[in-house]
Design an enzyme around this catalytic site. Sequence first.
Site, PDB file in Angstrom:
ATOM      1  N   SER A   1     -19.450  11.168  14.333  1.00  0.00           N
ATOM      2  CA  SER A   1     -18.183  10.442  14.460  1.00  0.00           C
ATOM      3  C   SER A   1     -17.053  11.446  14.640  1.00  0.00           C
ATOM      4  CB  SER A   1     -17.923   9.615  13.201  1.00  0.00           C
ATOM      5  OG  SER A   1     -16.598   9.099  13.171  1.00  0.00           O
TER       6      SER A   1
ATOM      7  N   TYR B   1     -17.256   9.297   3.967  1.00  0.00           N
ATOM      8  CA  TYR B   1     -17.675   9.118   5.355  1.00  0.00           C
ATOM      9  C   TYR B   1     -17.380  10.374   6.164  1.00  0.00           C
ATOM     10  CZ  TYR B   1     -18.291   6.810   9.897  1.00  0.00           C
ATOM     11  OH  TYR B   1     -18.724   6.465  11.155  1.00  0.00           O
TER      12      TYR B   1
END
Length: 249
Positions: free
Chosen positions: A140, A152
């Site tokens: 990501s 995350y």
Amino acid sequence: MQKQRTVLVTGAAGGMCRGINARLGAGGHRVICTDLDPDAAERAAQAVRDAGGMADAFAVDVSDPGSVRALAGDVRERVGEVDVLINAAGILDRKYLADHDDRSFERTIDVNLVGPFRMIQTFAPAMVERGWGRIINVSSIAGVTGYPYPSYAASKAGLSNLARSLVIDFWGTGVTVNSICPGVVDTPMVIQEVRDQVPRKVPTGKIVDPDEIGGVALFLIGEDAKNINGADILVDGGATRYFQLFDRP
């Protein structure tokens, strides 16, 4: 036409994997759709078959070593060896630093980082033995630029660096490992607040379609990508070249 490969996709029932599964199936590859939810994995595989492709479904919990070992045995028995591993399973815990406890942070790391590591350890040796393989981590831009949710961001930064580091392990073996780093992708995981920011924070002004991620994965499997190794491939409309996608909370 690419040579047919057997491609295992984790988290295959997720929104982004709709594009990955579809493009791989349309490209003539056999897709092994794996997911924590066995019914969802089967639906993902059926979608590939309905479009004329080849697909199988298996359940796996990438955070559970026993589940990964069982998957490897089942796949070998039913399908055969895996040529390509796409680590797409992931979770997003929308917690800021103060909101996390040890277990919530560890859970994200377990799924997003340790899970792919475990899958690579399990499936890569056979690729090395055969002298050809492709490993693709779905990371990501959160791992490239930073992100408001630290578990995350840390997991995706680790996932990208895992790919960069493993090029040493796979030196001269015929196995490459790369990361696709999506920006805002049109999936149910993306909340409306984020979608609303795209026109003013993404230079192309467009949200990424899952099919575009599938197209990049398909390219990385092909021979034209044989010398792409240890790369972070940004599919973000230029967002990381502009400034942080999110405002400070």
